[in-house]
Design a protein around this motif. Structure first.
Motif, PDB file in Angstrom:
ATOM      1  N   ASN A 185       0.899  -1.058   0.060  1.00 23.61           N
ATOM      2  CA  ASN A 185      -0.122   0.152  -0.168  1.00 23.61           C
ATOM      3  C   ASN A 185       1.025   1.218  -0.011  1.00 23.61           C
ATOM      4  O   ASN A 185       1.920   1.380   0.619  1.00 23.61           O
ATOM      5  CB  ASN A 185      -0.890  -0.087   1.362  1.00 23.61           C
ATOM      6  N   LEU A 186       0.571   2.380  -0.871  1.00 27.51           N
ATOM      7  CA  LEU A 186       1.262   3.467  -0.691  1.00 27.51           C
ATOM      8  C   LEU A 186       0.163   4.655  -0.196  1.00 27.51           C
ATOM      9  O   LEU A 186      -0.916   4.687  -0.586  1.00 27.51           O
ATOM     10  CB  LEU A 186       1.504   4.164  -2.067  1.00 27.51           C
ATOM     11  N   ASP A 187       0.940   5.262   0.823  1.00 28.35           N
ATOM     12  CA  ASP A 187       0.086   6.412   1.538  1.00 28.35           C
ATOM     13  C   ASP A 187       0.372   7.684   0.868  1.00 28.35           C
ATOM     14  O   ASP A 187       1.480   7.953   0.821  1.00 28.35           O
ATOM     15  CB  ASP A 187       0.732   6.726   2.980  1.00 28.35           C
ATOM     16  N   MET A 188      -0.615   8.268   0.293  1.00 35.04           N
ATOM     17  CA  MET A 188      -0.251   9.472  -0.256  1.00 35.04           C
ATOM     18  C   MET A 188      -1.203  10.896   0.204  1.00 35.04           C
ATOM     19  O   MET A 188      -1.910  10.371   0.997  1.00 35.04           O
ATOM     20  CB  MET A 188      -0.531   9.383  -1.856  1.00 35.04           C
ATOM     21  N   MET A 189      -0.659  12.026   0.148  1.00 36.97           N
ATOM     22  CA  MET A 189      -1.233  13.017   0.666  1.00 36.97           C
ATOM     23  C   MET A 189      -1.619  14.017  -0.618  1.00 36.97           C
ATOM     24  O   MET A 189      -0.981  14.284  -1.598  1.00 36.97           O
ATOM     25  CB  MET A 189      -0.563  13.841   1.800  1.00 36.97           C
ATOM     26  N   PHE A 190      -2.701  14.796  -0.450  1.00 36.46           N
ATOM     27  CA  PHE A 190      -3.155  15.894  -1.436  1.00 36.46           C
ATOM     28  C   PHE A 190      -3.305  17.278  -0.654  1.00 36.46           C
ATOM     29  O   PHE A 190      -3.511  17.205   0.476  1.00 36.46           O
ATOM     30  CB  PHE A 190      -4.097  15.470  -2.461  1.00 36.46           C
ATOM     31  N   ALA A 191      -3.977  18.457  -1.341  1.00 34.88           N
ATOM     32  CA  ALA A 191      -4.014  19.652  -1.045  1.00 34.88           C
ATOM     33  C   ALA A 191      -2.737  19.912   0.052  1.00 34.88           C
ATOM     34  O   ALA A 191      -2.999  20.647   0.878  1.00 34.88           O
ATOM     35  CB  ALA A 191      -5.243  19.495  -0.180  1.00 34.88           C
ATOM     36  N   LEU A 192      -1.609  19.851  -0.523  1.00 38.88           N
ATOM     37  CA  LEU A 192      -0.395  20.147   0.042  1.00 38.88           C
ATOM     38  C   LEU A 192       0.011  21.706  -0.170  1.00 38.88           C
ATOM     39  O   LEU A 192      -0.556  22.400  -1.009  1.00 38.88           O
ATOM     40  CB  LEU A 192       0.858  19.156  -0.392  1.00 38.88           C
ATOM     41  N   PRO A 193       0.899  22.281   0.678  1.00 45.17           N
ATOM     42  CA  PRO A 193       1.170  23.670   0.541  1.00 45.17           C
ATOM     43  C   PRO A 193       1.453  24.169  -0.945  1.00 45.17           C
ATOM     44  O   PRO A 193       2.397  23.182  -1.614  1.00 45.17           O
ATOM     45  CB  PRO A 193       2.431  23.983   1.570  1.00 45.17           C
ATOM     46  N   GLY A 194       0.942  25.042  -1.574  1.00 48.04           N
ATOM     47  CA  GLY A 194       1.379  25.421  -2.876  1.00 48.04           C
ATOM     48  C   GLY A 194       0.952  24.352  -3.828  1.00 48.04           C
ATOM     49  O   GLY A 194       1.253  24.791  -5.191  1.00 48.04           O
ATOM     50  N   GLN A 195       0.297  23.401  -3.525  1.00 48.73           N
ATOM     51  CA  GLN A 195       0.031  22.281  -4.820  1.00 48.73           C
ATOM     52  C   GLN A 195      -1.025  22.809  -5.658  1.00 48.73           C
ATOM     53  O   GLN A 195      -1.995  23.151  -5.119  1.00 48.73           O
ATOM     54  CB  GLN A 195      -0.454  21.241  -4.097  1.00 48.73           C
ATOM     55  N   THR A 196      -0.786  22.580  -6.979  1.00 52.48           N
ATOM     56  CA  THR A 196      -1.825  22.798  -7.922  1.00 52.48           C
ATOM     57  C   THR A 196      -2.625  21.608  -8.175  1.00 52.48           C
ATOM     58  O   THR A 196      -2.123  20.584  -8.133  1.00 52.48           O
ATOM     59  CB  THR A 196      -1.329  23.287  -9.095  1.00 52.48           C
ATOM     60  N   LEU A 197      -3.694  21.841  -9.057  1.00 54.12           N
ATOM     61  CA  LEU A 197      -4.532  20.671  -9.392  1.00 54.12           C
ATOM     62  C   LEU A 197      -3.660  19.625 -10.459  1.00 54.12           C
ATOM     63  O   LEU A 197      -3.575  18.460 -10.317  1.00 54.12           O
ATOM     64  CB  LEU A 197      -5.642  20.801 -10.088  1.00 54.12           C
ATOM     65  N   GLN A 198      -2.720  20.313 -11.128  1.00 51.12           N
ATOM     66  CA  GLN A 198      -1.879  19.460 -12.118  1.00 51.12           C
ATOM     67  C   GLN A 198      -0.878  18.807 -11.423  1.00 51.12           C
ATOM     68  O   GLN A 198      -0.422  17.626 -11.709  1.00 51.12           O
ATOM     69  CB  GLN A 198      -1.414  20.420 -13.290  1.00 51.12           C
ATOM     70  N   ALA A 199      -0.187  19.537 -10.442  1.00 54.24           N
ATOM     71  CA  ALA A 199       0.587  18.785  -9.425  1.00 54.24           C
ATOM     72  C   ALA A 199       0.150  17.504  -8.776  1.00 54.24           C
ATOM     73  O   ALA A 199       0.924  16.519  -8.669  1.00 54.24           O
ATOM     74  CB  ALA A 199       1.255  19.829  -8.585  1.00 54.24           C
ATOM     75  N   CYS A 200      -0.907  17.879  -8.252  1.00 53.76           N
ATOM     76  CA  CYS A 200      -1.763  16.843  -7.531  1.00 53.76           C
ATOM     77  C   CYS A 200      -2.089  15.471  -8.522  1.00 53.76           C
ATOM     78  O   CYS A 200      -1.598  14.434  -8.082  1.00 53.76           O
ATOM     79  CB  CYS A 200      -3.134  17.216  -7.054  1.00 53.76           C
ATOM     80  N   VAL A 201      -2.268  15.809  -9.498  1.00 58.93           N
ATOM     81  CA  VAL A 201      -2.437  14.656 -10.592  1.00 58.93           C
ATOM     82  C   VAL A 201      -1.194  14.170 -11.087  1.00 58.93           C
ATOM     83  O   VAL A 201      -1.185  12.649 -10.980  1.00 58.93           O
ATOM     84  CB  VAL A 201      -3.370  15.134 -11.927  1.00 58.93           C
ATOM     85  N   ALA A 202      -0.335  14.874 -11.344  1.00 69.20           N
ATOM     86  CA  ALA A 202       0.972  14.453 -11.747  1.00 69.20           C
ATOM     87  C   ALA A 202       1.696  13.282 -10.589  1.00 69.20           C
ATOM     88  O   ALA A 202       2.305  12.364 -10.790  1.00 69.20           O
ATOM     89  CB  ALA A 202       1.980  15.251 -11.957  1.00 69.20           C
ATOM     90  N   ASP A 203       1.741  13.860  -9.215  1.00 71.71           N
ATOM     91  CA  ASP A 203       1.924  13.076  -8.338  1.00 71.71           C
ATOM     92  C   ASP A 203       1.403  11.736  -8.000  1.00 71.71           C
ATOM     93  O   ASP A 203       1.872  10.500  -7.972  1.00 71.71           O
ATOM     94  CB  ASP A 203       1.633  13.692  -6.851  1.00 71.71           C
TER      95      ASP A 203
END
Length: 406
Positions: A185-203
Motif C-alpha cells: 500500500n502507498l500512503d499519499m497526501m494531497f492539498a499540500l502547501p502550494g500544490q496545484t491541481l496539475q501537480a496533484c494529478v502528476a503525483d
C-alpha cells in the motif's frame, strides 16, 4: 448483574441468551484483529498527531519487546480462544525495528494467539528507513503487506512536510517492498502547501505507475497539537481547489482500475485492506503498545481500552503486570453504540448489510429507526432496507450524516 432469557432456535429448542441492564446482547462475536504500536520515529513530522516520538538514538528494542510480551499476556484472558484474522504493526515507524526484533514480535503473537494461517500481516514502513535486506527479512518472518508512507514524489513538498526521505528513496522503497511481499500500500497526501491541481494529478500518476494495488490518500489537515496547527503553511489550497483535487483523484484512480471503497482508500479487485475493513465493519481489535486503542466484544458487553501514551511509562507499567498500563477500560453504553457503529460503517462506499448493526452492537435496528428515516428523507441515506449506505449526497456531507446517530 445479568439475567438469563431463553430464546428459541429454528428447531424450537430453548437456549440461554445473556441480557444486561445496559441492553447489549451479542449472539456471536465479530472477527478479531490485533494492532501493535511502535512509537518511535527518526523525526516527528509537523502535520502528525499520532502517538509518535523522536527516537533517542537507538530505539530501546529489548525493553519494548519485553513490555509488549507483558502487555499481550495480560490481555489474553479477554480474547482466549478467539481466532485473529489480521495483524497491523503501525507507528511511529515500525521499520526502525531490527529484522530479529520483528521476527521475535511475530513469533510472540503466533505463540500466544490463534492466528489464522492466511492472516493479513501489515507493517508500516518509512522510505527513509528502508533497506532491501531488512524488507526481505520482514517478509520472511511473516509480513504479507507493507504500507509505505510516501506522501508525495515531489522533493519540495516532502521538504515542506518534514519528511526524512526524498523522491528517489521513495521509489527505491516501493521497489524493495514489491519484491519482498505480495501486497504493498502507498500512503499519499494531497492539498499540500502550494500544490496545484496539475501537480496533484502528476503525483498520483507516479504512484499508479508502480502498478499499485492499494492506495491510501489523505487530505492534509491542520490537526490540533501539531506544529502545523501552531504554524500553518500560508499557501494551502482553498476549499474549491481541494474539492477539485478530490474529484480528479477519484476519476484518475478509477481509470487505472482502483475503485474508492472507503473515504480514504482505493484498491484493485481483491486488494482491499482486510485489517481496515474489520475496523469499518465494527469488528474487534486488540491494541498493544503505547497509546494503542482496542475494542473487544463479549456476549453481554462491548469494552473500549487504551494504553498509556508515553513509551517509557507504558513499558514500566506493562512489565509491572498490575493493569496500570491501561489508561482506559470501560464498557460502551447502548446510547453510544449506534453512533460508533455508523461512524465506521458509513465510511464504506458500499456500506454494510443492515443485519450487521444488530450482529455487532447487540441492539435492534429499531433503536435507530427514527434516525434512519430522517436521513433517508434528507437524501443522505440509501432507501434500500437491506443496506446501511450513504447516498452520493450523504458521502459529500458524511459528517452531518454520521452526527444524526449521536
Amino acid at each position: 448483574m445479568s439475567i438469563t432469557i431463553p430464546i428459541r432456535s429454528e428447531m424450537g429448542a430453548a437456549r440461554p441468551r445473556l441480557v444486561t441492564p445496559a441492553g447489549a446482547t451479542l449472539t456471536s462475536l465479530p472477527p478479531l484483529s490485533v494492532y501493535v504500536h511502535v512509537p518511535w520515529c527518526v523525526r516527528k513530522c509537523p502535520y502528525c498527531d499520532f502517538n509518535s516520538h523522536q527516537a533517542p538514538g537507538e530505539i530501546p528494542e529489548r525493553a519494548y519487546l519485553d513490555a509488549l510480551r507483558s502487555d499481550l499476556e495480560q490481555a489474553l484472558p479477554s480474547i482466549w480462544g478467539r481466532q485473529v484474522v489480521s495483524v497491523f504493526i503501525g507507528g511511529g515507524t515500525p521499520s526502525l525495528l531490527s529484522a530479529a526484533g520483528l521476527d521475535e514480535l511475530l513469533a510472540m503473537l503466533r505463540a500466544c494467539l490463534n492466528l489464522w494461517p492466511d492472516a493479513e500481516i501489515t507493517m508500516e514502513a518509512n522510505p527513509g528507513t528502508a533497506e532491501a535486506g531488512r524488507f526481505r527479512d520482514y517478509a520472511a518472518s511473516g509480513v504479507t503487506r507493507f504500507s509505505l508512507g510516501i506522501q508525495s514524489f515531489d522533493d519540495a513538498q516532502l521538504k515542506k512536510l518534514g519528511r526524512i526521505h526524498d523522491s528517489a528513496q521513495a521509489r527505491a522503497a516501493i521497489d524493495m517492498a514489491q519484491r519482498a511481499a505480495p501486497r504493498v500500500n502507498l500512503d499519499m497526501m494531497f492539498a499540500l502547501p502550494g500544490q496545484t491541481l496539475q501537480a496533484c494529478v502528476a503525483d498520483l500518476r507516479q504512484a499508479i505507475g508502480f502498478g499499485t494495488e492499494h492506495l491510501s490518500l489523505y487530505h492534509l489537515t491542520m490537526e490540533p497539537n501539531t506544529v502545523f496547527a501552531k504554524f500553518p503553511p500560508e499557501d494551502l489550497p482553498d476549499d474549491d481547489t481541494s474539492a477539485a483535487m478530490q474529484d480528479a483523484v477519484e476519476a484518475e484512480l478509477a481509470g487505472a482500475g482502483l475503485a474508492r471503497y472507503e473515504v480514504s482508500a482505493y484498491a484493485r479487485p481483491g486488494a482491499r485492506s482486510r485489517h481496515n475493513m474489520n475496523y469499518w465493519e465494527f469488528g474487534d481489535y486488540l491494541g498493544l503498545g503505547p497509546g494503542a486503542h482496542g475494542k473487544l466484544s463479549f456476549h453481554d458487553r462491548i469494552v473500549r481500552e487504551a494504553r498509556l501514551r508515553n513509551p517509557d511509562s507504558w513499558m514500566q507499567a506493562a512489565t509491572a503486570r498490575d493493569g496500570s498500563h491501561l489508561s482506559e477500560n470501560r464498557q460502551v453504553g447502548p446510547d453510544e453504540l449506534p453512533f460508533e457503529f455508523m461512524l465506521n460503517a458509513l465510511r464504506l462506499k458500499d456500506g454494510v448489510a443492515s443485519t450487521m448493526f444488530s450482529e455487532r452492537t447487540g441492539l435492534s435496528l429499531a433503536a435507530i429507526a427514527h434516525q434512519l428515516e430522517a436521513a433517508s428523507k434528507r437524501g443522505l441515506l440509501d432507501a434500500d432496507p437491506t443496506r446501511l449506505r450513504a447516498t452520493p449526497l450523504g458521502w459529500r456531507f458524511l459528517n452531518d450524516l454520521q452526527e444524526m446517530f449521536l
